[in-house]
Each structure stands twice: as structure tokens, then as C-alpha cells.
Design a protein around this motif. Structure first.
Motif, PDB file in Angstrom:
ATOM      1  N   SER A   1      20.046 -10.802   1.637  1.00  0.00           N
ATOM      2  CA  SER A   1      20.779  -9.784   1.633  1.00  0.00           C
ATOM      3  C   SER A   1      20.165  -8.443   1.192  1.00  0.00           C
ATOM      4  O   SER A   1      20.731  -7.651   0.572  1.00  0.00           O
ATOM      5  N   VAL A   2      18.972  -8.092   1.810  1.00  0.00           N
ATOM      6  CA  VAL A   2      18.347  -6.889   1.653  1.00  0.00           C
ATOM      7  C   VAL A   2      19.007  -6.003   2.431  1.00  0.00           C
ATOM      8  O   VAL A   2      19.780  -6.214   3.333  1.00  0.00           O
ATOM      9  N   HIS A   3      18.739  -4.577   2.014  1.00  0.00           N
ATOM     10  CA  HIS A   3      19.691  -3.420   2.688  1.00  0.00           C
ATOM     11  C   HIS A   3      18.859  -2.822   3.757  1.00  0.00           C
ATOM     12  O   HIS A   3      19.132  -1.805   4.318  1.00  0.00           O
ATOM     13  N   GLY A   4      17.705  -3.282   3.924  1.00  0.00           N
ATOM     14  CA  GLY A   4      16.587  -2.496   4.799  1.00  0.00           C
ATOM     15  C   GLY A   4      15.413  -3.085   4.988  1.00  0.00           C
ATOM     16  O   GLY A   4      14.833  -3.837   3.777  1.00  0.00           O
ATOM     17  N   PHE A   5      14.631  -3.389   6.040  1.00  0.00           N
ATOM     18  CA  PHE A   5      13.219  -3.648   5.924  1.00  0.00           C
ATOM     19  C   PHE A   5      12.371  -2.607   6.740  1.00  0.00           C
ATOM     20  O   PHE A   5      12.861  -2.424   8.232  1.00  0.00           O
ATOM     21  N   PHE A   6      11.788  -1.770   6.384  1.00  0.00           N
ATOM     22  CA  PHE A   6      10.861  -0.871   6.900  1.00  0.00           C
ATOM     23  C   PHE A   6       9.255  -1.026   6.852  1.00  0.00           C
ATOM     24  O   PHE A   6       9.106  -1.631   6.048  1.00  0.00           O
ATOM     25  N   ILE A   7       8.819  -0.879   8.070  1.00  0.00           N
ATOM     26  CA  ILE A   7       7.286  -0.899   8.183  1.00  0.00           C
ATOM     27  C   ILE A   7       6.852   0.506   7.617  1.00  0.00           C
ATOM     28  O   ILE A   7       7.322   1.509   7.855  1.00  0.00           O
ATOM     29  N   LYS A   8       5.837   0.429   6.719  1.00  0.00           N
ATOM     30  CA  LYS A   8       5.313   1.685   6.237  1.00  0.00           C
ATOM     31  C   LYS A   8       4.720   2.667   7.472  1.00  0.00           C
ATOM     32  O   LYS A   8       4.119   2.225   8.183  1.00  0.00           O
ATOM     33  N   ASP A   9       5.022   3.717   7.358  1.00  0.00           N
ATOM     34  CA  ASP A   9       4.650   4.716   8.411  1.00  0.00           C
ATOM     35  C   ASP A   9       3.203   5.143   7.865  1.00  0.00           C
ATOM     36  O   ASP A   9       3.193   5.403   6.618  1.00  0.00           O
ATOM     37  N   SER A  10       2.318   5.370   9.027  1.00  0.00           N
ATOM     38  CA  SER A  10       1.146   5.869   8.735  1.00  0.00           C
ATOM     39  C   SER A  10       1.036   7.391   8.428  1.00  0.00           C
ATOM     40  O   SER A  10       0.084   7.990   8.008  1.00  0.00           O
ATOM     41  N   SER A  11       1.823   8.188   9.030  1.00  0.00           N
ATOM     42  CA  SER A  11       1.662   9.642   8.938  1.00  0.00           C
ATOM     43  C   SER A  11       2.616  10.056   7.898  1.00  0.00           C
ATOM     44  O   SER A  11       3.699   9.585   7.982  1.00  0.00           O
ATOM     45  N   PHE A  12       2.415  11.174   7.367  1.00  0.00           N
ATOM     46  CA  PHE A  12       3.454  11.768   6.282  1.00  0.00           C
ATOM     47  C   PHE A  12       4.503  11.955   6.886  1.00  0.00           C
ATOM     48  O   PHE A  12       5.656  11.887   6.346  1.00  0.00           O
ATOM     49  N   GLY A  13       4.763  12.808   7.890  1.00  0.00           N
ATOM     50  CA  GLY A  13       5.783  13.549   8.732  1.00  0.00           C
ATOM     51  C   GLY A  13       6.846  12.077   8.839  1.00  0.00           C
ATOM     52  O   GLY A  13       7.907  12.279   8.655  1.00  0.00           O
ATOM     53  N   GLU A  14       6.290  11.271   9.463  1.00  0.00           N
ATOM     54  CA  GLU A  14       7.207   9.849   9.698  1.00  0.00           C
ATOM     55  C   GLU A  14       7.647   9.464   8.309  1.00  0.00           C
ATOM     56  O   GLU A  14       8.673   8.926   8.191  1.00  0.00           O
ATOM     57  N   LEU A  15       6.651   9.292   7.412  1.00  0.00           N
ATOM     58  CA  LEU A  15       7.274   8.707   5.902  1.00  0.00           C
ATOM     59  C   LEU A  15       8.385   9.595   5.469  1.00  0.00           C
ATOM     60  O   LEU A  15       9.276   9.027   5.051  1.00  0.00           O
ATOM     61  N   LYS A  16       8.140  10.955   5.365  1.00  0.00           N
ATOM     62  CA  LYS A  16       9.157  11.807   5.025  1.00  0.00           C
ATOM     63  C   LYS A  16      10.461  11.627   5.713  1.00  0.00           C
ATOM     64  O   LYS A  16      11.554  11.607   5.194  1.00  0.00           O
ATOM     65  N   LYS A  17      10.528  11.418   7.217  1.00  0.00           N
ATOM     66  CA  LYS A  17      11.307  11.143   7.900  1.00  0.00           C
ATOM     67  C   LYS A  17      12.344   9.794   7.403  1.00  0.00           C
ATOM     68  O   LYS A  17      13.690   9.914   7.189  1.00  0.00           O
ATOM     69  N   THR A  18      11.674   8.907   7.380  1.00  0.00           N
ATOM     70  CA  THR A  18      12.153   7.669   6.687  1.00  0.00           C
ATOM     71  C   THR A  18      12.940   7.617   5.518  1.00  0.00           C
ATOM     72  O   THR A  18      13.871   7.232   5.299  1.00  0.00           O
ATOM     73  N   PHE A  19      11.975   8.240   4.488  1.00  0.00           N
ATOM     74  CA  PHE A  19      12.537   8.388   3.299  1.00  0.00           C
ATOM     75  C   PHE A  19      13.915   9.258   3.026  1.00  0.00           C
ATOM     76  O   PHE A  19      14.851   8.867   2.470  1.00  0.00           O
ATOM     77  N   SER A  20      13.956  10.302   4.116  1.00  0.00           N
ATOM     78  CA  SER A  20      15.138  11.033   4.290  1.00  0.00           C
ATOM     79  C   SER A  20      16.085  10.450   4.286  1.00  0.00           C
ATOM     80  O   SER A  20      17.340  10.578   4.170  1.00  0.00           O
ATOM     81  N   HIS A  21      15.926   9.451   5.589  1.00  0.00           N
ATOM     82  CA  HIS A  21      17.075   8.866   6.433  1.00  0.00           C
ATOM     83  C   HIS A  21      17.513   7.770   5.102  1.00  0.00           C
ATOM     84  O   HIS A  21      18.796   7.637   5.030  1.00  0.00           O
ATOM     85  N   ILE A  22      16.782   7.101   4.470  1.00  0.00           N
ATOM     86  CA  ILE A  22      17.181   5.977   3.718  1.00  0.00           C
ATOM     87  C   ILE A  22      18.026   6.638   2.445  1.00  0.00           C
ATOM     88  O   ILE A  22      19.084   6.338   2.128  1.00  0.00           O
ATOM     89  N   ILE A  23      17.486   7.542   1.670  1.00  0.00           N
ATOM     90  CA  ILE A  23      17.889   8.479   0.564  1.00  0.00           C
ATOM     91  C   ILE A  23      19.326   9.049   1.106  1.00  0.00           C
ATOM     92  O   ILE A  23      20.331   8.832   0.383  1.00  0.00           O
ATOM     93  N   ASN A  24      19.503   9.697   2.282  1.00  0.00           N
ATOM     94  CA  ASN A  24      20.862  10.353   2.664  1.00  0.00           C
ATOM     95  C   ASN A  24      21.828   9.470   2.875  1.00  0.00           C
ATOM     96  O   ASN A  24      22.983   9.624   2.693  1.00  0.00           O
ATOM     97  N   TYR A  25      21.354   8.209   3.413  1.00  0.00           N
ATOM     98  CA  TYR A  25      22.332   7.205   3.818  1.00  0.00           C
ATOM     99  C   TYR A  25      22.868   6.723   2.569  1.00  0.00           C
ATOM    100  O   TYR A  25      24.228   6.617   2.483  1.00  0.00           O
ATOM    101  N   TRP A  26      22.173   6.567   1.436  1.00  0.00           N
ATOM    102  CA  TRP A  26      22.740   5.746   0.334  1.00  0.00           C
ATOM    103  C   TRP A  26      23.455   6.847  -0.311  1.00  0.00           C
ATOM    104  O   TRP A  26      24.073   6.514  -1.505  1.00  0.00           O
ATOM    105  N   LEU A  27      22.949   8.251  -0.389  1.00  0.00           N
ATOM    106  CA  LEU A  27      23.846   9.158  -1.161  1.00  0.00           C
ATOM    107  C   LEU A  27      25.157   9.342  -0.622  1.00  0.00           C
ATOM    108  O   LEU A  27      26.149   9.404  -1.468  1.00  0.00           O
ATOM    109  N   LYS A  28      25.648   8.874   0.673  1.00  0.00           N
ATOM    110  CA  LYS A  28      26.702   8.843   1.042  1.00  0.00           C
ATOM    111  C   LYS A  28      27.653   7.729   0.881  1.00  0.00           C
ATOM    112  O   LYS A  28      28.836   7.618   0.952  1.00  0.00           O
ATOM    113  N   SER A  29      26.831   6.437   0.572  1.00  0.00           N
ATOM    114  CA  SER A  29      27.512   5.284   0.597  1.00  0.00           C
ATOM    115  C   SER A  29      28.207   5.081  -0.583  1.00  0.00           C
ATOM    116  O   SER A  29      27.901   5.206  -1.663  1.00  0.00           O
ATOM    117  N   LYS A  30      29.503   4.477  -0.629  1.00  0.00           N
ATOM    118  CA  LYS A  30      30.153   4.007  -1.969  1.00  0.00           C
ATOM    119  C   LYS A  30      29.636   2.751  -2.343  1.00  0.00           C
ATOM    120  O   LYS A  30      29.500   1.634  -1.672  1.00  0.00           O
TER     121      LYS A  30
END
Length: 142
Positions: free
Chosen positions: A105-134
Motif C-alpha cells: 500500500s505505498v502511495h507511489g514509486f518513482f525512479i530517481k531523476d538524474s537531472s535537477f529540473g526533472e527532480l524538481k518537477k517530480t517533487f513539485s508534483h508529489i508535494i502539491n498532490y498531497w497538499l490537496k489530498s484529505k
């Protein structure tokens, strides 16, 4: 808004440094807490009253791996820890590992991004999703 800490459990110092840089650029209010291994996180969980907002854990950790960490969280009788979004990330993953993670029952499984820009997008998506979730309260013990 969810203001709890976001925990990152990863024994790779370079990955932790890159996450810290991403965090600084995203300018998020949540505290970012790093652990070198799962055992440190397990000890901290036993010491706190309020659970973290999100746990992001590498799968492949020394001694206690990410799967064992997840199993220990699920084994508690406290919804305080069961309701924490638990996300795996790893440099690589087998289909067996991904299936095992979702069986736990994990909530996601991500492969580590090798570029800074992609890692930033990934973390932004993860955090923003859970900020909106109840989610259930993370201060209750039952």
C-alpha cells in the motif's frame, strides 16, 4: 494546509544534496528532514507525537531496507503513522520490487531523476498532490 515535516530517507549524500537544492528552489514551508537509514526514522517515529506529512524512502537502504520500514509502519496500531503518504524512490527498480511496494500500500514509486529540473518537477508534483489530498488526523493514536 499540511504543514508537517517531509522525511527523506536515503543513504546517498549526493541525492540528499540535490533534494535540498530542489527544496530551496521550491520554497516550501514544510520542514525537510533527512535520515541516512530506516533505523534512524524508526527511532524518530517512536519519539514524536505528530507524524510527518510525507515519507519518501529509498528502497535499497543499509540494514533495514525501505520495505521493512514500510512493514513496521503498517504493523503499528496507530492511524497516525498508517495515514502518512509513503513514497518509494530508487535509482532503479525491478517489476518484483514495484509489485511488492504496491502490495504494501505505498502511495507511489518513482525512479530517481538524474537531472535537477526533472527532480524538481517530480517533487513539485508529489508535494502539491498531497497538499490537496484529505487525510486522517496524524496526531491521533487510534
Amino acid at each position: 494546509m499540511q504543514t508537517g515535516a517531509i522525511w527523506v530517507i536515503d543513504n546517498d549524500a549526493d541525492d540528499r544534496d540535490m533534494v535540498q537544492e530542489v527544496w530551496n528552489e521550491l520554497n516550501l514551508e514544510n520542514e525537510l528532514v533527512f535520515f541516512d537509514n530506516a533505523d534512524q526514522a524508526i527511532v524518530r517515529l517512536s519519539e514524536i507525537d505528530t507524524a510527518p506529512f510525507i515519507i519518501i524512502s529509498d528502497v535499497n537502504l543499509p540494514k533495514t531496507d525501505g520495505f521493512e520500514l514500510r512493514a513496521q509502519l503498517l504493523a503499528t496500531n496507530s492511524k497516525k503513522f498508517k495515514s502518512v503518504p509513503f513514497i518509494f524512490w530508487s535509482t532503479h527498480a525491478t517489476e518484483t520490487q514495484i509489485t511488492r511496494a504496491y502490495d504494501m500500500s505505498v502511495h507511489g514509486f518513482f525512479i530517481k531523476d538524474s537531472s535537477f529540473g526533472e527532480l524538481k518537477k517530480t517533487f513539485s508534483h508529489i508535494i502539491n498532490y498531497w497538499l490537496k489530498s484529505k487525510m486522517p488526523s496524524k496526531t491521533s493514536t487510534h
